[in-house]
Design a protein around this motif. Structure first.
Motif, PDB file in Angstrom:
ATOM      1  N   THR A  48       1.996  17.516  -6.405  1.00  0.00           N
ATOM      2  CA  THR A  48       1.267  16.655  -5.473  1.00  0.00           C
ATOM      3  C   THR A  48       0.712  15.408  -6.125  1.00  0.00           C
ATOM      4  N   PHE A  49       1.095  15.139  -7.371  1.00  0.00           N
ATOM      5  CA  PHE A  49       0.592  13.939  -8.033  1.00  0.00           C
ATOM      6  C   PHE A  49       1.746  13.166  -8.622  1.00  0.00           C
ATOM      7  N   PRO A  50       1.896  11.951  -8.388  1.00  0.00           N
ATOM      8  CA  PRO A  50       1.060  11.070  -7.580  1.00  0.00           C
ATOM      9  C   PRO A  50       1.357  11.166  -6.085  1.00  0.00           C
ATOM     10  N   ARG A  78      11.435   5.108 -16.259  1.00  0.00           N
ATOM     11  CA  ARG A  78      11.290   6.024 -15.126  1.00  0.00           C
ATOM     12  C   ARG A  78       9.805   6.101 -14.838  1.00  0.00           C
ATOM     13  N   LYS A  79       9.460   6.067 -13.578  1.00  0.00           N
ATOM     14  CA  LYS A  79       8.056   5.985 -13.181  1.00  0.00           C
ATOM     15  C   LYS A  79       7.536   7.323 -12.659  1.00  0.00           C
ATOM     16  N   HIS A  80       6.760   7.991 -13.451  1.00  0.00           N
ATOM     17  CA  HIS A  80       6.013   9.176 -13.020  1.00  0.00           C
ATOM     18  C   HIS A  80       4.908   9.386 -14.040  1.00  0.00           C
TER      19      HIS A  80
END
Length: 113
Positions: A48-50, A78-80
């Motif tokens: 559940t994040f982000p 990579r965006k997380h």
């Protein structure tokens, strides 16, 4: 000036050769995968994040793919946020070991819910 250039070229070649020598050791990975299991080891898990998303099961993936993905998270390609933090804490050897471990695990498929 030519000597400096030659030394720089040799240093660059040595770095490439060193990077190519990193070989993943699946037996060294169990002490390194605790961060992975919490999300990637739970079939059907949704983080559940982000935002809410289905966490992929990575067992059976190609070692080369897993290493490339971890390096992309580390560099920010990579965006997380969670994966960037985790990958940022890993050395190249850690990534190779983790990738070797997961590539040897059976592929796990989960039904979409």
């Amino acid at each position: 000036m030519k000597k400096i250039y030659a030394l720089l070229v040799l240093a660059g070649v040595a770095n490439v050769a060193f990077a190519a020598d990193i070989v993943g050791d699946a037996k060294a990975a169990p002490a390194k995968i605790e961060m992975c299991i919490g999300c990637h080891g739970i079939p059907g898990y949704k983080a559940t994040f982000p935002e809410v998303f289905q966490v992929p099961m990575i067992g059976g993936q190609s070692a080369k793919y897993i290493e490339k993905a971890l390096k992309a998270y580390q560099k920010g390609d990579r965006k997380h946020p969670s994966m960037k933090g985790i990958a940022g804490s890993l050395s190249d050897q850690d990534m190779a070991d983790i990738a070797a471990y997961y590539s040897q695990q059976p592929a796990q498929h989960t039904a979409a819910k």
